[in-house]
Design an enzyme around this catalytic site. Sequence first.
Site, PDB file in Angstrom:
ATOM      1  N   HIS A  24       0.808  -1.209   0.000  1.00 19.24           N
ATOM      2  CA  HIS A  24       0.000   0.000   0.000  1.00 19.24           C
ATOM      3  C   HIS A  24       0.854   1.278   0.000  1.00 19.24           C
ATOM      4  CE1 HIS A  24      -2.564   3.176   1.727  1.00 19.24           C
ATOM      5  NE2 HIS A  24      -3.582   2.500   1.222  1.00 19.24           N
ATOM      6  N   ASP A  25       0.796   2.029  -1.100  1.00 20.89           N
ATOM      7  CA  ASP A  25       1.329   3.400  -1.191  1.00 20.89           C
ATOM      8  C   ASP A  25       2.810   3.529  -0.823  1.00 20.89           C
ATOM      9  OD1 ASP A  25      -1.268   3.953  -1.833  1.00 20.89           O
ATOM     10  OD2 ASP A  25      -1.574   5.464  -0.288  1.00 20.89           O
ATOM     11  N   LYS A  39      -4.413   4.789  -7.224  1.00 20.00           N
ATOM     12  CA  LYS A  39      -5.039   5.049  -5.919  1.00 20.00           C
ATOM     13  C   LYS A  39      -5.632   6.454  -5.897  1.00 20.00           C
ATOM     14  CE  LYS A  39      -5.349   3.881  -1.384  1.00 20.00           C
ATOM     15  NZ  LYS A  39      -4.481   4.725  -0.603  1.00 20.00           N
TER      16      LYS A  39
END
Length: 293
Positions: free
Chosen positions: A34-35, A121
């Site tokens: 994630h990110d 995202k």
Amino acid sequence: MTIPTIASYPIPTDLPQNRVNWLPDPSRAVLLIHDMQEYFLDFYDSAAAPIPTLIEHIRQLREACDAAGVPVVYTAQPGEQSLKDRALLQEFWGPGLTARPERAPVVAALAPRAGDVVLTKWRYSAFARTDLAERMQAWGRDQLIVCGVYAHIGCQVSATEAFMRDIQPFMVSDAVADFSLDRHLQALDYVAQRSGVVLDTAKTLACLRPAAAAETLPANPAALKADVAALLQIPASDLHDDDNLLFAGLDSIRLMSLIERWRRAGATLAFIDLAERPTLQDWWQLLEASQQG
């Protein structure tokens, strides 16, 4: 406002008590990185805790998932975002990554490879305005292992939305990082108490890398009951020979994983065989007939 400068802090080792006893299953899981973009890590000292440990643990998780055939999915915000796309994020965080689009790439040590899925995202949740849920359904996967930054924002929200979509989420306690130790602990506690399971990297790797052993069929009805109870993650004493196992929570994904394991051990059973006669006593008869055949 923008993301604050983040002081070094030690990754917590004392984990919250989980409300459920789910475990990652390589046949059911997807790894979400994630990110992990340069921009979001720029707010840390890259040489100080928790960053070196964070990157190393995510690398280990990714390697274990590669070996186990677990799909790897990344989220990454785009470097160019219109005000319409940023919407309410603009009011909370200002221009964010759009002020430094050159820092949009995922950090080099974890750069996506051919075959990895990279989702654009747009919001805190990895499911918002992406096809993550549809991909997982197509893959026959219903578990999400979450790692990355920031734990109390996108990681926690993604884990919680997974839960609301009947996907079992796992937050890897020492493969996420946050604004502070307090925020990190807050995210772990929320997930453990409200939406998923918190495990450390070592426990997650142990689940993804089971000890190599030849597959065997249950030797007797008690072994069959133990096998099915382990799959349902309940005590064997909760199952009775004439229980309908589909009503007990045995969904099609778990049933297929069980059939595939028994086939590797030599059984000649089909999905429909077990689905039409979903009790332990029937399954034992089918296994015996399969072995005799």
